[in-house]
Design an enzyme around this catalytic site. Structure first.
Site, PDB file in Angstrom:
ATOM      1  N   SER A 153       0.943  -1.093  -0.013  1.00 54.37           N
ATOM      2  CA  SER A 153      -0.141   0.006   0.285  1.00 54.37           C
ATOM      3  C   SER A 153       1.022   1.307  -0.127  1.00 54.37           C
ATOM      4  O   SER A 153       0.380   2.336  -0.331  1.00 54.37           O
ATOM      5  CB  SER A 153      -0.992   0.047   1.245  1.00 54.37           C
ATOM      6  OG  SER A 153      -0.327   0.151   2.325  1.00 54.37           O
TER       7      SER A 153
ATOM      8  N   ASP B 174      -2.467   8.664   7.691  1.00 50.48           N
ATOM      9  CA  ASP B 174      -3.638   7.774   8.228  1.00 50.48           C
ATOM     10  C   ASP B 174      -2.904   6.854   9.494  1.00 50.48           C
ATOM     11  O   ASP B 174      -1.852   7.073   9.662  1.00 50.48           O
ATOM     12  CB  ASP B 174      -4.363   6.906   7.478  1.00 50.48           C
ATOM     13  CG  ASP B 174      -3.583   6.084   6.675  1.00 50.48           C
ATOM     14  OD1 ASP B 174      -2.422   5.616   6.919  1.00 50.48           O
ATOM     15  OD2 ASP B 174      -4.191   5.375   5.502  1.00 50.48           O
TER      16      ASP B 174
ATOM     17  N   HIS C  78       0.051   5.078   7.000  1.00 53.55           N
ATOM     18  CA  HIS C  78       0.947   5.727   5.792  1.00 53.55           C
ATOM     19  C   HIS C  78       1.338   7.071   5.828  1.00 53.55           C
ATOM     20  O   HIS C  78       0.376   7.949   6.518  1.00 53.55           O
ATOM     21  CB  HIS C  78      -0.063   5.537   4.586  1.00 53.55           C
ATOM     22  CG  HIS C  78      -0.627   4.222   4.458  1.00 53.55           C
ATOM     23  ND1 HIS C  78      -1.795   3.770   4.923  1.00 53.55           N
ATOM     24  CD2 HIS C  78      -0.021   3.195   3.734  1.00 53.55           C
ATOM     25  CE1 HIS C  78      -1.917   2.491   4.433  1.00 53.55           C
ATOM     26  NE2 HIS C  78      -0.795   2.108   3.914  1.00 53.55           N
TER      27      HIS C  78
END
Length: 368
Positions: A39, A329, A332
């Protein structure tokens, strides 16, 4: 010959030249760029999959040029975007994006998929994700598609001269070994042995990339895993980084650098370059004010302690100025933190890049 006829002939010649230019790669085109991993580098492949590991709804993309979610786990650009800018290229499209065809294939492709790890059993809770073995199969398929466009020899040349980024490892700890208090992997291995096992599997992946034609590969280790807002909220004490995850990343990353040096020695060439993401992030995590951040503990988007619990959604707390937060977040980095990481990739010393930084790679390769 009438004026209109001359005009038509000029138009026809211009059209033929334009078509030829479209299908022939420009002599000084930016090198192709390929991205593999999780991600941290996914540009939106998971948008096309039935999985919970997605970032295709607001407020993701809040600061992206379109101000809309793209599938990047960021408020704006991510690490591959900033690397594309550094090499003078447009951002790579996700491999599953229907728009990735024709001339756009020559820019490269992003094969990354949120939730995956070095191991196939990492991220099984996300169900539909593109595991690294499948990403490599897609890379093979990509090469066949490009061969149909520009021929096998030109395709091999494009891949050999390309820049490659691969980012793996974090999920093997966060979404596997440490996912539950007692996991299958934690019963099987202690942390040092698990790290050694991961490195041996990562080596196989890198060798496959080499066999598929990759010759300049940036390989990132994990960040300081215990310091992300999610771990501060769940495992940290009084805002201190979670010790077991810090211990894991402290063992894993030096082993990765050593493995890369050994692999290059065996190949007789600097194919793989270690990106010390742990050290890059340590700088602004431990001294956020020096980098213009007001905090490196609290995520911009989330809820609970440190905004580190659950997902980032429209119902979450959202900070008014994302540039002041090191984390977007619970897991990340923010767009601005991503830009700082890429600056280190581009110009960092051997504290960050082993054996050389991206600027050196670009200068060396332009001389060939």
């Amino acid at each position: 010959m009438s004026g209109s006829r001359v005009g038509f002939n000029v138009f026809l010649v211009a059209a033929v030249v334009a078509v030829a230019a479209f299908f022939a790669p420009p002599a000084e085109a930016a090198r192709a760029f390929f991205v593999f991993g999780d991600s941290l580098v996914d540009n939106g492949n998971n948008n096309y999959l039935a999985t919970s590991a997605r970032a295709d709804s607001p407020p993701y993309g809040l600061d992206y040029p379109t101000h809309r979610p793209t599938g990047r786990f960021s408020n704006g650009f991510n690490i591959p975007d900033f690397i594309s800018q550094a090499i003078g290229s447009e951002s790579t499209l996700p491999y599953l994006d229907p728009e990735l065809n024709g001339q756009k294939l020559l820019v490269g492709a992003n094969f990354a998929s949120a939730g995956i790890g070095i191991l196939n059993d990492t991220g099984i809770q996300f169900i539909n994700i593109i595991r690294i073995s499948e990403q490599l199969q897609y890379f093979r398929q990509y090469q066949q598609r490009v061969s149909a466009l520009i021929g096998a020899q030109q395709t091999q040349n494009l891949v050999n001269k390309a820049l490659v980024l691969i980012t793996l490892g974090g999920n093997d700890f966060v979404n596997n070994y440490f996912l539950v208090p007692i996991s299958a992997r934690s019963l099987q291995y202690n942390i040092p042995n698990y790290c050694r096992y991961l490195i041996s599997e990562y080596r196989k992946i890198l060798t496959r990339l080499y066999d598929m034609g990759a010759r300049r590969v940036l390989v990132t280790g994990t960040g300081p895993l215990g310091c992300v807002p999610s771990e501060l909220a769940q495992r940290g004490r009084n805002g201190q980084c979670a010790p077991e995850l810090q211990r894991a990343s402290g063992i894993f990353n030096p082993l990765l650098i050593q493995m890369i040096q050994n692999l290059n020695q065996e190949l007789g060439s600097t194919v793989f370059v270690a990106v010390n993401a742990q050290q890059m992030q340590n700088d602004f995590i431990h001294n956020p004010q020096a980098y213009g951040f007001i905090t490196s503990k609290v995520a911009c988007c989330g809820q609970g302690p440190y905004n580190g619990i659950g997902l980032c959604t429209p119902m979450s707390n959202i900070c008014p100025n994302r540039d002041e937060y090191a984390f977007w977040d619970a897991f990340h980095p923010s767009e601005r933190a991503n830009s700082i990481i890429v600056r280190s990739i581009l110009t960092g010393t051997d504290k960050y890049m082993v054996p050389m930084n991206l600027s050196t790679i670009m200068a060396m390769d332009s001389d060939e």
